[in-house]
Design a protein around this motif. Structure first.
Motif, PDB file in Angstrom:
ATOM      1  N   GLU A 166       0.810  -1.220   0.000  1.00 11.29           N
ATOM      2  CA  GLU A 166       0.000   0.000   0.000  1.00 11.29           C
ATOM      3  C   GLU A 166       0.844   1.271   0.000  1.00 11.29           C
ATOM      4  OE1 GLU A 166      -3.061  -0.258   2.995  1.00 11.29           O
ATOM      5  OE2 GLU A 166      -3.190   1.937   3.012  1.00 11.29           O
ATOM      6  N   ASN A 167       1.847   1.321   0.862  1.00  5.69           N
ATOM      7  CA  ASN A 167       2.627   2.554   0.948  1.00  5.69           C
ATOM      8  C   ASN A 167       3.957   2.457   0.199  1.00  5.69           C
ATOM      9  OD1 ASN A 167       0.746   4.115   2.445  1.00  5.69           O
ATOM     10  ND2 ASN A 167       1.219   2.841   4.215  1.00  5.69           N
ATOM     11  N   PHE A 186       8.127   5.773   5.037  1.00  3.16           N
ATOM     12  CA  PHE A 186       7.840   4.368   5.315  1.00  3.16           C
ATOM     13  C   PHE A 186       9.063   3.534   5.007  1.00  3.16           C
ATOM     14  CE2 PHE A 186       3.709   6.206   4.721  1.00  3.16           C
ATOM     15  CZ  PHE A 186       2.955   5.582   5.711  1.00  3.16           C
ATOM     16  N   CYS A 191       6.706  -2.063   3.541  1.00  2.00           N
ATOM     17  CA  CYS A 191       6.629  -0.623   3.790  1.00  2.00           C
ATOM     18  C   CYS A 191       5.671  -0.311   4.935  1.00  2.00           C
ATOM     19  CB  CYS A 191       6.198   0.144   2.527  1.00  2.00           C
ATOM     20  SG  CYS A 191       7.266  -0.127   1.122  1.00  2.00           S
ATOM     21  N   MET A 192       5.603  -1.191   5.914  1.00  2.00           N
ATOM     22  CA  MET A 192       4.624  -1.008   6.977  1.00  2.00           C
ATOM     23  C   MET A 192       5.158  -0.232   8.161  1.00  2.00           C
ATOM     24  SD  MET A 192       2.047  -4.263   6.933  1.00  2.00           S
ATOM     25  CE  MET A 192       3.050  -5.311   7.842  1.00  2.00           C
TER      26      MET A 192
END
Ligand SMILES: *[C@@H]1O[C@H](CO)[C@@H](O)[C@H](O)[C@H]1NC(C)=O
Ligand SMILES: *[C@@H]1O[C@H](CO)[C@@H](O)[C@H](O)[C@H]1NC(C)=O
Ligand SMILES: *[C@@H]1O[C@H](CO)[C@@H](O)[C@H](O)[C@H]1NC(C)=O
Ligand SMILES: *[C@@H]1O[C@H](CO)[C@@H](O)[C@H](O)[C@H]1NC(C)=O
Ligand SMILES: *[C@@H]1O[C@H](CO)[C@@H](O)[C@H](O)[C@H]1NC(C)=O
Ligand SMILES: *[C@@H]1O[C@H](CO)[C@@H](O)[C@H](O)[C@H]1NC(C)=O
Length: 228
Positions: A166-167, A186, A191-192
């Motif tokens: 997502e990111n 991130f 990328c959490m």
């Protein structure tokens, strides 16, 4: 305060400029090693030479270089290469590469990692295009060569954008390769993790590890020296 005489001091700025100029000129004159490691010149029928003429760049030894000295094209035909070698990375900005008439082994995908500008790749007839057929717009086979043309941006093909978290965002990384780049702020797995990655901390860890290993090696070498 540093002592300074108003009349007698030498202005350092022109000296620095001259030095920079000299270094810069030397940089421009020094040809990347990959351009000269194979003897012999480039034939005037070479596609790389033709491309170079059309883009008003300059052919030097095996390379086509722009004014900044970046390798735009390289012709390594008939160089007895089994694999292009580590110096090949010097040509990672190239648009056209000719490797025909070489005893190349297969599995070229990792060799072309980072070659995102590459649009024309000429290979021996029995070597498959890096990344496979899906990585190129056209693959044309001839008796003596194979031409891989039009590198596809895998990030644009359907399904690929969802591969990145997502990111993160998708970025091409050479024929058949892509990478997911985390958005600003991130990092880490998928990328959490939020917060910018501390580069200083990273070098800190790396630095102290290197120091520890150096001390260890120094110690063992000393012991060996004593024993003998
Ligand atoms: C290439 O060189 C050959 C002779 O060496 C010459 O006859 C021919 O016209 C040249 N071709 C081009 C495109 O310059
Ligand atoms: C080079 O440029 C000429 C005219 O400027 C054009 O006719 C020719 O197709 C070009 N060749 C390549 C390989 O781009
Ligand atoms: C390849 O190189 C060899 C010697 O280096 C030469 O004899 C031969 O003519 C070359 N072949 C081609 C196709 O350029
Ligand atoms: C691929 O081949 C098609 C049809 O011959 C042509 O229109 C297209 O320009 C080619 N693409 C590249 C990148 O050469
Ligand atoms: C891929 O997509 C980007 C924007 O989404 C576009 O600028 C680029 O031209 C596309 N590349 C290809 C090869 O279609
Ligand atoms: C992506 O970032 C947003 C905030 O910008 C956050 O709410 C969301 O949880 C993040 N997603 C993941 C998978 O980390």
């Amino acid at each position: 305060m540093a002592p300074s005489e108003p009349g007698g001091s030498v202005n350092p700025v022109p000296w620095a400029a001259a030095l920079l100029l000299a270094v810069g000129m030397e940089g421009a004159l020094a040809l990347p090693e990959i351009c000269t490691q194979c003897p012999g010149g480039v034939q005037n029928t070479s596609r790389v030479a033709v491309y170079c003429e059309n883009t008003s760049a300059l052919m030097q030894a095996r390379c086509c270089l722009n004014q900044k000295g970046t390798i735009l094209g390289i012709d390594l035909q008939n160089c007895s290469l089994k694999d292009p070698g580590p110096k090949f990375l010097q040509a990672s900005a190239a648009v056209i590469i000719d490797l025909q008439a070489n005893p190349l082994k297969g599995g070229l995908t990792n060799i072309f990692r980072g070659f995102t500008n590459l649009q024309t790749l000429i290979l021996p007839p029995d070597v498959t295009c890096p990344g496979g057929i899906n990585a190129w717009e056209n693959i044309t086979s001839f008796m003596d060569k194979q031409i891989c043309q039009g590198q596809k941006d895998l990030c644009n093909s359907t399904g690929s954008p969802e591969m990145c978290p997502e990111n993160g965002s998708c970025a091409p990384e050479g024929p058949g390769l892509l990478q997911c780049v985390c958005a600003d702020g991130f990092h880490g797995y998928k990328c959490m993790r939020q917060g910018s990655f501390s580069l200083l901390m990273f070098f800190g860890i790396l630095g102290s590890t290197t120091l520890a290993i150096s001390i260890l090696l120094w110690g063992t070498q000393r012991r060996k020296a004593k024993a003998s």
